[in-house]
Scaffold this active site. Structure first.
Site, PDB file in Angstrom:
ATOM      1  N   LYS A  58     -25.782 -11.464 -19.483  1.00 15.64           N
ATOM      2  CA  LYS A  58     -27.209 -11.206 -19.287  1.00 15.64           C
ATOM      3  C   LYS A  58     -27.459  -9.697 -19.253  1.00 15.64           C
ATOM      4  O   LYS A  58     -26.807  -8.960 -18.507  1.00 15.64           O
ATOM      5  CB  LYS A  58     -27.684 -11.833 -17.975  1.00 15.64           C
ATOM      6  CG  LYS A  58     -27.699 -13.357 -17.992  1.00 15.64           C
ATOM      7  CD  LYS A  58     -28.775 -13.902 -18.915  1.00 15.64           C
ATOM      8  CE  LYS A  58     -28.902 -15.408 -18.792  1.00 15.64           C
ATOM      9  NZ  LYS A  58     -29.947 -15.965 -19.687  1.00 15.64           N
ATOM     10  N   LYS A  79     -33.377 -25.940 -26.514  1.00 17.80           N
ATOM     11  CA  LYS A  79     -33.291 -26.333 -25.105  1.00 17.80           C
ATOM     12  C   LYS A  79     -34.251 -27.494 -24.883  1.00 17.80           C
ATOM     13  O   LYS A  79     -35.415 -27.421 -25.278  1.00 17.80           O
ATOM     14  CB  LYS A  79     -33.653 -25.164 -24.186  1.00 17.80           C
ATOM     15  CG  LYS A  79     -32.599 -24.066 -24.149  1.00 17.80           C
ATOM     16  CD  LYS A  79     -33.016 -22.935 -23.235  1.00 17.80           C
ATOM     17  CE  LYS A  79     -31.937 -21.859 -23.176  1.00 17.80           C
ATOM     18  NZ  LYS A  79     -32.388 -20.660 -22.424  1.00 17.80           N
ATOM     19  N   ARG A 131     -35.567 -13.338 -13.565  1.00  9.46           N
ATOM     20  CA  ARG A 131     -35.596 -14.011 -12.264  1.00  9.46           C
ATOM     21  C   ARG A 131     -34.221 -14.013 -11.611  1.00  9.46           C
ATOM     22  O   ARG A 131     -33.200 -13.760 -12.265  1.00  9.46           O
ATOM     23  CB  ARG A 131     -36.078 -15.452 -12.423  1.00  9.46           C
ATOM     24  CG  ARG A 131     -35.198 -16.282 -13.363  1.00  9.46           C
ATOM     25  CD  ARG A 131     -35.692 -17.703 -13.509  1.00  9.46           C
ATOM     26  NE  ARG A 131     -34.848 -18.467 -14.435  1.00  9.46           N
ATOM     27  CZ  ARG A 131     -34.571 -19.746 -14.303  1.00  9.46           C
ATOM     28  NH1 ARG A 131     -35.066 -20.432 -13.292  1.00  9.46           N
ATOM     29  NH2 ARG A 131     -33.821 -20.369 -15.189  1.00  9.46           N
ATOM     30  N   ASP A 151     -34.707 -17.797 -28.929  1.00 13.48           N
ATOM     31  CA  ASP A 151     -34.677 -18.769 -27.835  1.00 13.48           C
ATOM     32  C   ASP A 151     -36.083 -19.059 -27.347  1.00 13.48           C
ATOM     33  O   ASP A 151     -36.717 -20.026 -27.768  1.00 13.48           O
ATOM     34  CB  ASP A 151     -33.794 -18.249 -26.702  1.00 13.48           C
ATOM     35  CG  ASP A 151     -33.741 -19.212 -25.511  1.00 13.48           C
ATOM     36  OD1 ASP A 151     -34.184 -20.371 -25.665  1.00 13.48           O
ATOM     37  OD2 ASP A 151     -33.266 -18.814 -24.436  1.00 13.48           O
ATOM     38  N   GLU A 176     -29.348 -12.764 -27.987  1.00 13.16           N
ATOM     39  CA  GLU A 176     -30.331 -13.822 -27.766  1.00 13.16           C
ATOM     40  C   GLU A 176     -31.654 -13.228 -27.283  1.00 13.16           C
ATOM     41  O   GLU A 176     -31.678 -12.429 -26.350  1.00 13.16           O
ATOM     42  CB  GLU A 176     -29.773 -14.799 -26.729  1.00 13.16           C
ATOM     43  CG  GLU A 176     -30.632 -16.020 -26.467  1.00 13.16           C
ATOM     44  CD  GLU A 176     -29.943 -17.018 -25.543  1.00 13.16           C
ATOM     45  OE1 GLU A 176     -30.646 -17.884 -24.999  1.00 13.16           O
ATOM     46  OE2 GLU A 176     -28.712 -16.918 -25.358  1.00 13.16           O
ATOM     47  N   LYS A 204     -21.400 -15.285 -22.067  1.00 13.67           N
ATOM     48  CA  LYS A 204     -22.756 -14.856 -22.400  1.00 13.67           C
ATOM     49  C   LYS A 204     -23.221 -13.897 -21.323  1.00 13.67           C
ATOM     50  O   LYS A 204     -23.396 -14.290 -20.172  1.00 13.67           O
ATOM     51  CB  LYS A 204     -23.704 -16.048 -22.529  1.00 13.67           C
ATOM     52  CG  LYS A 204     -25.058 -15.628 -23.097  1.00 13.67           C
ATOM     53  CD  LYS A 204     -25.964 -16.807 -23.379  1.00 13.67           C
ATOM     54  CE  LYS A 204     -26.748 -17.198 -22.152  1.00 13.67           C
ATOM     55  NZ  LYS A 204     -27.884 -18.098 -22.481  1.00 13.67           N
ATOM     56  N   CYS A 230     -29.371 -24.568 -22.004  1.00 12.68           N
ATOM     57  CA  CYS A 230     -30.030 -25.242 -20.884  1.00 12.68           C
ATOM     58  C   CYS A 230     -30.647 -24.194 -19.982  1.00 12.68           C
ATOM     59  O   CYS A 230     -30.315 -23.011 -20.053  1.00 12.68           O
ATOM     60  CB  CYS A 230     -29.046 -26.109 -20.099  1.00 12.68           C
ATOM     61  SG  CYS A 230     -27.633 -25.210 -19.384  1.00 12.68           S
ATOM     62  N   ASP A 254     -27.640 -11.821 -23.880  1.00  7.35           N
ATOM     63  CA  ASP A 254     -28.962 -12.440 -23.759  1.00  7.35           C
ATOM     64  C   ASP A 254     -29.878 -11.485 -23.021  1.00  7.35           C
ATOM     65  O   ASP A 254     -29.702 -11.226 -21.832  1.00  7.35           O
ATOM     66  CB  ASP A 254     -28.848 -13.771 -23.004  1.00  7.35           C
ATOM     67  CG  ASP A 254     -30.173 -14.505 -22.916  1.00  7.35           C
ATOM     68  OD1 ASP A 254     -31.172 -14.020 -23.489  1.00  7.35           O
ATOM     69  OD2 ASP A 254     -30.214 -15.572 -22.276  1.00  7.35           O
ATOM     70  N   THR A 301     -22.275 -18.143 -18.435  1.00  7.23           N
ATOM     71  CA  THR A 301     -23.174 -17.007 -18.280  1.00  7.23           C
ATOM     72  C   THR A 301     -22.689 -16.060 -17.178  1.00  7.23           C
ATOM     73  O   THR A 301     -22.315 -16.503 -16.091  1.00  7.23           O
ATOM     74  CB  THR A 301     -24.594 -17.498 -17.938  1.00  7.23           C
ATOM     75  OG1 THR A 301     -25.065 -18.323 -18.993  1.00  7.23           O
ATOM     76  CG2 THR A 301     -25.549 -16.318 -17.769  1.00  7.23           C
TER      77      THR A 301
END
Length: 364
Positions: free
Chosen positions: A162, A267, A24, A243, A218, A160, A295, A190, A135
């Protein structure tokens, strides 16, 4: 301290830059906030993130779950009988973990106020200060390099990254970032369920061979594919963090029994709040497996609750609580102090909020 009302509102906070993952793209936090009011005048606050692509919870579903199922079960109950309150909350309806999380967080806020202590001290009191990563959204390599250098310039020691949209481009992204920031900065990746198992094995082995020194990966595969997750874990050297595969204590137990992952990500929006997150911590401790606390795109309210849990438990060794750092404004006074990578827990009772704007609760 009896519950006399549960009010639902909304919070809207713009992000510094759009947040992009394999699943997203988001430009602002649009969350549900909860206020639990007691007969003593004490108020507890919570928050829920409607993340339909992960939890399945939409804004309407969260509001409906709280008003129609959760609230009728809790009005009149006493915070003094906390276990009963928690059992009523988590037994009020199936799934709807985000709505449960919002109310759970508010109740734990009241639990800390009842005992006149910061929540992290009541839950374990391991440490007051924690260090988070930040992130880096998935974009073209040059933009991700720019964002990574900016984060390092702001003091972050762990990024982190993406990935998960295009394996070949992911490799290009990681090489460019590692070259730009050097090897003193830790890199996590991730994939947000973006790869197939054999695809994940192939790209992760290439990252190993390239000497990219990835701390962990992740959720490389689809959430329900426990066997695929185990296949990746068994065939790469980079540790694997589960996750989206872990929503409940039962999920955590199954993952650890199968040895399908090396680490567990907790989370609150997935677990339904702190109550079940504590159970996952206990299961992880039994297996000797470290946890990360993460989160969704959440504001300071719910991220403060996650920070209290992280400060309470030594099994939580990795912190991914960058939600407030991604926001362009902070409308909430009190709670944890987010100083970029450093999070300092408050000494006030409960979650430590001083003022949550009343207008949040006047827009529904």
């Amino acid at each position: 301290m009896k519950i006399v009302d549960i009010q639902v509102g909304r919070i809207s906070v713009p992000l510094r830059t759009p947040f992009k993952t394999a699943l997203r793209t988001v430009k602002s936090i649009e969350d549900i906030v909860v206020k639990v009011v007691t007969d003593t005048g004490h108020v507890g606050y919570g928050e829920a993130a409607p993340t339909a692509v992960i939890t399945g919870d939409t804004t309407g579903a969260i509001i409906g779950a709280i008003n129609e199922s959760i609230k009728p079960q809790l009005i009149g109950l006493s915070i003094n009988n906390f276990e009963d309150v928690m059992q009523r909350l988590h037994g009020s309806l199936l799934k709807n973990s985000s709505g449960k999380a919002a109310v759970d967080i508010a109740l734990y806020d009241l639990f800390g106020q009842l005992h006149n202590a910061p929540l992290y001290k009541l839950l374990g009191g391991y440490k007051k200060e924690i260090i988070t990563d930040i992130t880096i959204s998935v974009n073209e390599p040059e933009e991700m390099v720019k964002d990574s250098l900016d984060a390092v310039g702001r003091g972050y020691k762990t990024l982190k990254i993406k990935v998960g949209k295009d394996p070949l481009k992911d490799m290009e992204r990681m090489k460019a970032i590692r070259k730009a920031i050097g090897y003193d900065i830790q890199l996590r990746i991730d994939a947000n369920q973006g790869w197939k198992p054999k695809e994940a094995i192939n790209i992760l082995r290439k990252m190993e061979d390239a000497g990219l020194e990835i701390e962990f990966v992740e959720q490389p595969v689809l959430a329900h594919d426990f066997e695929g997750l185990k296949l990746v874990t068994d065939n790469v050297s980079i540790p694997v963090l589960a996750d989206e595969s872990v929503f409940s204590p039962r999920d955590a137990l199954k993952i650890l029994e199968m040895r399908a992952a090396d680490l567990i990500n907790i989370k609150l929006m997935k677990t339904g709040g702190i109550y079940n997150a504590l159970k996952i911590c206990s299961i992880a401790e039994t297996y000797g497996v470290e946890c990360m606390i993460g989160c969704m795109l959440e504001s300071k309210i719910s991220v403060t609750a996650a920070a209290h849990l992280a400060g309470a438990k030594s099994i939580i060794t990795k912190i991914d609580l960058d939600g407030p750092a991604l926001c362009s404004i902070d409308p909430v006074e009190g709670g944890a102090n987010f100083e970029e990578y450093k999070i300092i827990l408050p000494e006030a009772s409960g979650l430590g909020f001083v003022r949550v704007p009343e207008e949040f609760f006047n827009n529904d």
